[in-house]
Design a protein around this motif. Structure first.
Motif, mmCIF file in Angstrom:
data_model
loop_
_atom_site.group_PDB
_atom_site.id
_atom_site.type_symbol
_atom_site.label_atom_id
_atom_site.label_comp_id
_atom_site.label_asym_id
_atom_site.label_seq_id
_atom_site.Cartn_x
_atom_site.Cartn_y
_atom_site.Cartn_z
ATOM 1 N N ASN A 27 9.823 -6.248 -0.499
ATOM 2 C CA ASN A 27 9.263 -5.554 -1.680
ATOM 3 C C ASN A 27 8.773 -4.149 -1.300
ATOM 4 O OD1 ASN A 27 9.741 -8.065 -2.730
ATOM 5 N ND2 ASN A 27 7.608 -8.660 -2.809
ATOM 6 N N CYS A 28 8.240 -3.421 -2.246
ATOM 7 C CA CYS A 28 7.818 -2.049 -1.941
ATOM 8 C C CYS A 28 6.745 -1.573 -2.916
ATOM 9 C CB CYS A 28 9.004 -1.101 -1.985
ATOM 10 S SG CYS A 28 8.551 0.575 -1.549
ATOM 11 N N ALA A 29 5.604 -1.208 -2.332
ATOM 12 C CA ALA A 29 4.450 -0.793 -3.137
ATOM 13 C C ALA A 29 4.665 0.547 -3.840
ATOM 14 C CB ALA A 29 3.223 -0.704 -2.240
ATOM 15 N N HIS A 30 5.678 1.298 -3.447
ATOM 16 C CA HIS A 30 5.894 2.592 -4.100
ATOM 17 C C HIS A 30 6.431 2.439 -5.524
ATOM 18 C CE1 HIS A 30 5.954 4.814 0.015
ATOM 19 N NE2 HIS A 30 4.743 4.565 -0.426
ATOM 20 N N GLY A 31 7.075 1.323 -5.777
ATOM 21 C CA GLY A 31 7.430 0.952 -7.155
ATOM 22 C C GLY A 31 8.159 2.017 -7.961
ATOM 23 N N CYS A 32 9.182 2.616 -7.373
ATOM 24 C CA CYS A 32 9.923 3.662 -8.102
ATOM 25 C C CYS A 32 10.651 3.056 -9.300
ATOM 26 C CB CYS A 32 10.914 4.343 -7.177
ATOM 27 S SG CYS A 32 10.123 5.017 -5.711
ATOM 28 N N LYS A 33 10.747 3.863 -10.331
ATOM 29 C CA LYS A 33 11.301 3.356 -11.596
ATOM 30 C C LYS A 33 12.580 4.084 -12.011
ATOM 31 C CE LYS A 33 6.930 1.739 -13.467
ATOM 32 N NZ LYS A 33 5.912 1.868 -14.525
ATOM 33 N N PRO B 232 15.954 3.179 -11.914
ATOM 34 C CA PRO B 232 15.214 2.155 -11.154
ATOM 35 C C PRO B 232 15.619 2.105 -9.676
ATOM 36 C CG PRO B 232 17.068 1.147 -12.274
ATOM 37 C CD PRO B 232 17.101 2.610 -12.647
ATOM 38 N N CYS B 233 14.805 1.378 -8.901
ATOM 39 C CA CYS B 233 15.044 1.186 -7.482
ATOM 40 C C CYS B 233 16.166 0.160 -7.295
ATOM 41 C CB CYS B 233 13.761 0.708 -6.820
ATOM 42 S SG CYS B 233 14.017 0.017 -5.171
ATOM 43 N N TYR B 234 17.191 0.548 -6.540
ATOM 44 C CA TYR B 234 18.339 -0.333 -6.315
ATOM 45 C C TYR B 234 17.920 -1.607 -5.557
ATOM 46 C CZ TYR B 234 22.952 -1.870 -4.749
ATOM 47 O OH TYR B 234 24.087 -2.612 -4.493
ATOM 48 N N GLU C 297 5.810 -8.215 -9.180
ATOM 49 C CA GLU C 297 5.998 -8.914 -7.913
ATOM 50 C C GLU C 297 6.537 -7.929 -6.855
ATOM 51 O OE1 GLU C 297 8.237 -12.477 -8.574
ATOM 52 O OE2 GLU C 297 8.244 -12.980 -6.434
ATOM 53 N N TRP C 298 7.453 -7.063 -7.286
ATOM 54 C CA TRP C 298 8.082 -6.085 -6.380
ATOM 55 C C TRP C 298 7.060 -5.163 -5.723
ATOM 56 C CZ3 TRP C 298 12.134 -5.079 -3.571
ATOM 57 C CH2 TRP C 298 12.409 -3.772 -3.173
ATOM 58 N N ILE C 299 6.053 -4.748 -6.473
ATOM 59 C CA ILE C 299 5.117 -3.763 -5.902
ATOM 60 C C ILE C 299 4.040 -4.404 -5.007
ATOM 61 C CG2 ILE C 299 5.516 -1.976 -7.641
ATOM 62 C CD1 ILE C 299 2.939 -2.809 -9.008
ATOM 63 N N THR D 204 13.199 -1.182 1.530
ATOM 64 C CA THR D 204 11.757 -1.029 1.374
ATOM 65 C C THR D 204 11.365 0.320 1.972
ATOM 66 O OG1 THR D 204 9.625 -2.104 1.809
ATOM 67 C CG2 THR D 204 11.240 -2.169 3.598
ATOM 68 N N ASP D 205 10.069 0.607 2.059
ATOM 69 C CA ASP D 205 9.633 1.893 2.627
ATOM 70 C C ASP D 205 8.769 1.627 3.869
ATOM 71 O OD1 ASP D 205 9.075 5.019 1.207
ATOM 72 O OD2 ASP D 205 8.138 4.404 3.097
ATOM 73 N N PRO D 206 9.111 2.232 5.020
ATOM 74 C CA PRO D 206 8.371 1.935 6.256
ATOM 75 C C PRO D 206 6.972 2.556 6.324
ATOM 76 C CG PRO D 206 10.029 3.618 6.659
ATOM 77 C CD PRO D 206 10.238 3.158 5.248
ATOM 78 N N THR E 135 11.111 8.049 4.087
ATOM 79 C CA THR E 135 9.971 7.550 3.320
ATOM 80 C C THR E 135 9.660 8.382 2.083
ATOM 81 O OG1 THR E 135 7.647 6.853 3.514
ATOM 82 C CG2 THR E 135 8.256 8.887 4.654
ATOM 83 N N LYS E 136 8.959 7.739 1.160
ATOM 84 C CA LYS E 136 8.301 8.461 0.065
ATOM 85 C C LYS E 136 6.799 8.372 0.267
ATOM 86 C CE LYS E 136 11.882 7.687 -3.351
ATOM 87 N NZ LYS E 136 12.623 6.547 -2.793
ATOM 88 N N GLY E 137 6.425 7.977 1.484
ATOM 89 C CA GLY E 137 5.017 7.949 1.859
ATOM 90 C C GLY E 137 4.714 9.157 2.733
HETATM 91 S S1 SF4 Z 1 10.322 3.837 -2.029
HETATM 92 FE FE1 SF4 Z 1 12.475 3.198 -1.974
HETATM 93 S S2 SF4 Z 1 12.402 0.979 -1.754
HETATM 94 FE FE2 SF4 Z 1 10.397 1.632 -2.431
HETATM 95 S S3 SF4 Z 1 10.445 1.401 -4.653
HETATM 96 FE FE3 SF4 Z 1 10.977 3.537 -4.154
HETATM 97 S S4 SF4 Z 1 13.212 3.555 -4.057
HETATM 98 FE FE4 SF4 Z 1 12.563 1.400 -3.933
#
Ligand code: SF4
Length: 268
Positions: free
Chosen positions: A29-35, A37-39, A55-57, A89-91, A121-123
């Protein structure tokens, strides 16, 4: 933030995806929750691993990742050129220190075994990465500079400025860096976004990856989206050529595609 944990039996796998060689996803899963949408979220839903966005986030940490690597590295080491973190996911989920901590331990272990990593990353990329192998390559995703887009499509990812600042630090420390401008939206989704301004702000990076947005029904509502993506691709290519940067246009973005995607990262 508190995080769920689980154990798994395997981690490293070989991939044919464009960024690929070998990969690992030590978080589910991934807390960044991109919309967009995330593939990755779409696939997790399709295969019944999750039921909803909520659940995903909520990320789940694979707590025995390091133990798995102790078994897998000797088995696969000779076949690996580099390991990419991560595809599904995002590391560097910047609000989850446990994720960041495990990611750093994994990178350290791989590097100690003479395995180069690439991380996207998007972090926020931690400064301590400066102490890791100089072979490593780091990237951030940045597809828009507008608050409208951030709020609606990347609600829990790090602010643009922080992503870029962390990447610039590593670039200035001598690491190869790249910016992924993908999935790039059409103007009906993000009217104020301008590819030229984006290119300008990421111009310090060594490589630019550009790719169109997919799976969003709004794209089809934009007249001549294919022409728009072709024009943007040409701008990216021209910019990179003029500024002596590497570029890679993701498959499916241009009118005519080149399927040779093997040169995105330097092989060891
Ligand atoms: S950071 Fe990547 S894996 Fe995470 S929700 Fe966004 S697109 Fe999906």
């Amino acid at each position: 933030m508190k995080i769920k944990k689980k154990k798994r039996t395997s981690l490293l796998y070989q991939t044919n995806v464009e960024y690929g060689d070998w990969c690992l996803n030590h978080i589910e899963n991934c807390a960044h929750g991109c919309k967009y949408p995330c593939y990755a979220m779409m696939m997790a839903k399709r295969f019944g691993r999750i039921k909803s966005y909520d659940e995903w986030i909520n990320p789940i940490l694979v707590e025995n990742s390091l133990e798995i690597l102790d078994k897998e590295i000797p088995k696969y080491k000779d076949k690996i050129n580099f390991v990419h973190l991560c595809f599904t996911t995002d590391p560097f989920m910047y609000k989850y220190p446990e994720v960041v901590e495990l990611t750093l331990k994994i990178i350290k272990k791989l590097n100690e075994n003479d395995i180069k990593i690439t991380a996207l990353t998007k972090g926020v990329l931690p400064e301590i990465l400066k102490n890791f192998s100089p072979e490593n390559e780091y990237g951030v995703t940045l597809v828009s500079l507008t608050e409208h887009f951030k709020t609606n499509y990347e609600p829990y990812a790090a602010p643009f400025e922080e992503r870029l600042k962390s990447l610039k630090h590593l670039h200035e420390a001598g690491f190869r860096t790249w910016v992924s401008i993908e999935p790039y939206p059409t103007p009906n989704i993000d009217p104020e976004n301008k590819i030229d301004a984006l290119l300008d702000i990421v111009s310090f990076a060594d490589k630019i990856v550009f790719g169109r947005m997919n799976y969003n029904p709004e794209i089809n509502n934009f007249k001549d989206a294919r022409r728009f993506f072709e024009e943007c691709s040409q701008k990216v290519i021209k910019f990179c050529e003029q500024n002596n940067k590497e570029h890679h246009i993701k498959f499916g973005t241009r009118y005519f595609d080149n399927k040779n995607t093997q040169t995105l990262f330097n092989k060891k």
